[in-house]
Design a protein around this motif. Structure first.
Motif, PDB file in Angstrom:
ATOM      1  N   PHE A 102     -41.668 -21.558  47.035  1.00  0.00           N
ATOM      2  CA  PHE A 102     -42.576 -20.728  47.825  1.00  0.00           C
ATOM      3  C   PHE A 102     -42.744 -19.404  47.093  1.00  0.00           C
ATOM      4  O   PHE A 102     -41.757 -18.809  46.641  1.00  0.00           O
ATOM      5  CB  PHE A 102     -41.976 -20.512  49.209  1.00  0.00           C
ATOM      6  N   THR A 103     -43.977 -18.959  46.935  1.00  0.00           N
ATOM      7  CA  THR A 103     -44.260 -17.700  46.251  1.00  0.00           C
ATOM      8  C   THR A 103     -45.206 -16.860  47.093  1.00  0.00           C
ATOM      9  O   THR A 103     -46.216 -17.359  47.589  1.00  0.00           O
ATOM     10  CB  THR A 103     -44.894 -17.956  44.873  1.00  0.00           C
ATOM     11  N   LEU A 104     -44.852 -15.595  47.266  1.00  0.00           N
ATOM     12  CA  LEU A 104     -45.752 -14.616  47.866  1.00  0.00           C
ATOM     13  C   LEU A 104     -46.357 -13.790  46.746  1.00  0.00           C
ATOM     14  O   LEU A 104     -45.648 -13.358  45.828  1.00  0.00           O
ATOM     15  CB  LEU A 104     -44.995 -13.683  48.808  1.00  0.00           C
ATOM     16  N   GLY A 105     -47.656 -13.523  46.831  1.00  0.00           N
ATOM     17  CA  GLY A 105     -48.326 -12.707  45.839  1.00  0.00           C
ATOM     18  C   GLY A 105     -49.078 -13.545  44.825  1.00  0.00           C
ATOM     19  O   GLY A 105     -48.839 -14.744  44.670  1.00  0.00           O
ATOM     20  N   ASN A 106     -49.978 -12.906  44.141  1.00  0.00           N
ATOM     21  CA  ASN A 106     -50.759 -13.539  43.075  1.00  0.00           C
ATOM     22  C   ASN A 106     -50.001 -13.290  41.779  1.00  0.00           C
ATOM     23  O   ASN A 106     -50.187 -12.268  41.119  1.00  0.00           O
ATOM     24  CB  ASN A 106     -52.162 -12.933  43.030  1.00  0.00           C
ATOM     25  N   LYS A 107     -49.129 -14.223  41.415  1.00  0.00           N
ATOM     26  CA  LYS A 107     -48.180 -14.009  40.322  1.00  0.00           C
ATOM     27  C   LYS A 107     -48.883 -13.553  39.051  1.00  0.00           C
ATOM     28  O   LYS A 107     -49.846 -14.152  38.594  1.00  0.00           O
ATOM     29  CB  LYS A 107     -47.381 -15.275  40.051  1.00  0.00           C
ATOM     30  N   PHE A 158     -45.812 -10.213  56.530  1.00  0.00           N
ATOM     31  CA  PHE A 158     -46.350 -11.562  56.448  1.00  0.00           C
ATOM     32  C   PHE A 158     -45.792 -12.418  57.578  1.00  0.00           C
ATOM     33  O   PHE A 158     -44.694 -12.163  58.090  1.00  0.00           O
ATOM     34  CB  PHE A 158     -45.947 -12.226  55.124  1.00  0.00           C
ATOM     35  N   SER A 159     -46.519 -13.448  57.924  1.00  0.00           N
ATOM     36  CA  SER A 159     -45.976 -14.458  58.831  1.00  0.00           C
ATOM     37  C   SER A 159     -44.941 -15.290  58.083  1.00  0.00           C
ATOM     38  O   SER A 159     -44.820 -15.207  56.856  1.00  0.00           O
ATOM     39  CB  SER A 159     -47.094 -15.368  59.328  1.00  0.00           C
ATOM     40  N   ALA A 160     -44.219 -16.113  58.821  1.00  0.00           N
ATOM     41  CA  ALA A 160     -43.222 -16.988  58.195  1.00  0.00           C
ATOM     42  C   ALA A 160     -43.860 -17.944  57.193  1.00  0.00           C
ATOM     43  O   ALA A 160     -43.216 -18.392  56.244  1.00  0.00           O
ATOM     44  CB  ALA A 160     -42.476 -17.776  59.270  1.00  0.00           C
ATOM     45  N   GLU A 161     -45.141 -18.246  57.398  1.00  0.00           N
ATOM     46  CA  GLU A 161     -45.861 -19.167  56.509  1.00  0.00           C
ATOM     47  C   GLU A 161     -46.445 -18.458  55.300  1.00  0.00           C
ATOM     48  O   GLU A 161     -47.037 -19.098  54.420  1.00  0.00           O
ATOM     49  CB  GLU A 161     -46.975 -19.874  57.277  1.00  0.00           C
TER      50      GLU A 161
END
Length: 311
Positions: A102-107, A158-161
């Motif tokens: 799982f990744t948050l952000g535009n790597k 952020f939400s959990a998703e």
């Protein structure tokens, strides 16, 4: 040698932590402790993540070469490990097999904030996720709060998703503004979000909707912040020239902002001759403090994670 005062006095655990000649543990930005007192050490060398028990015995090592620059470590209540990659502009979650799932952000792609060369002084406006993020904390409902600091001046929720719910903050030093939001945590009842506003030398308090509540000053570049058993521990980025096992600066606060104790090296530092500084902090079930350190010009084979036992 003992450090601190009042009911919170500590001594260094000499030689804590297994060493291996092939490791580079000279720069350790993050540390976290799970429910079993397993210590997750996040380094900028190889291996990126080393896990030890509280006696310093190696349990496992993992990570990959995909980090732009490791910055902070976090464990949620289930023991799931997260890592903030500031230069990668991303947050990663690792599954049980120690792979990123799982990744948050535009790597690899920073958001637009007007920032030039990662200099927080050049930020012209707050932007979306992320521009060199710094830390995260997760609420019991799975909501994720991320401090976004070197190239931004915001906190994102952020939400959990992983859906962005909202963000708050703009560059500046007025209440509710940020100059490098660097560490973040939640009160035990989750009604307060604490943000270490590093270059403003304060901790700011917000409600869970991002509304400003209060601020605590008297800190020296607070970097990492964690709460354990109703007590807050703050790693402050105070530079220290000596590599003798003394703390640079850790402040221990009540949840109304009162200073309870402080572990500190009082020597004046000249950063031109090499230094270390506390960057991350974690506490185990016995009350021992683990301090993650960064810096420059370390001695060869320096192990930048210190453990202090409460006495």
């Amino acid at each position: 040698m003992r450090y601190g005062f009042g009911d919170y006095v500590y001594e260094l655990v000499e030689g804590w932590g297994e060493r291996r000649h092939e490791w580079d543990m000279s720069t350790v930005p993050g540390v976290a402790v799970d429910a079993n007192d397993h210590v997750y050490i996040l380094s900028r060398g190889k291996p990126p993540v080393v896990v030890m028990d509280r006696k310093g015995r190696l349990l496992e090592q993992f990570g990959n070469d995909g980090f732009g620059r490791a910055h902070a470590a976090y464990l949620d209540e289930s023991g799931t490990f997260f890592c903030v990659d500031d230069a990668g502009h991303a947050v990663y979650r690792f599954d049980a097999g120690r792979k990123v799932d799982f990744t948050l952000g535009n790597k690899g792609v920073p958001s637009d904030t007007g920032c030039v060369n990662k200099d927080y002084k050049t930020i012209t406006h707050g932007g979306g996720p992320f521009n060199y993020p710094t830390d995260l904390v997760i609420a019991k409902d799975g909501s994720i709060y991320v401090s976004d600091g070197y190239g931004n001046a915001r906190v994102h929720k952020f939400s959990a998703e992983g859906k962005l719910l909202f963000s708050w903050g703009e560059p500046g030093d007025a209440p509710g503004y940020f100059n490098l939001p660097h560490g973040i945590t939640l009160s035990p009842d989750e009604k307060i979000v604490y943000v270490a506003d590093r270059q403003n030398c304060r901790i700011q308090l917000f409600d869970h909707e991002g509304n400003y509540l209060d601020q605590w000053t008297g800190l020296e570049r607070p970097a990492g912040v964690v709460i354990r058993d109703g007590i807050m521990y703050v790693a402050e980025l105070k530079r220290c020239n000596v590599f003798d096992g003394s703390p640079s600066r850790i402040s221990i606060l009540s949840l109304d902002g009162r200073l309870i104790s402080r572990l500190e090296n009082d020597l004046i530092c000249d950063p031109n001759i090499g230094y270390r500084a506390a960057h991350g902090v974690a506490v185990d079930s016995e009350g021992s403090i683990y301090v993650a350190q960064i810096g420059k010009k370390h001695p060869k084979d320096y192990f930048a994670l210190l453990k202090y036992r409460r006495v």
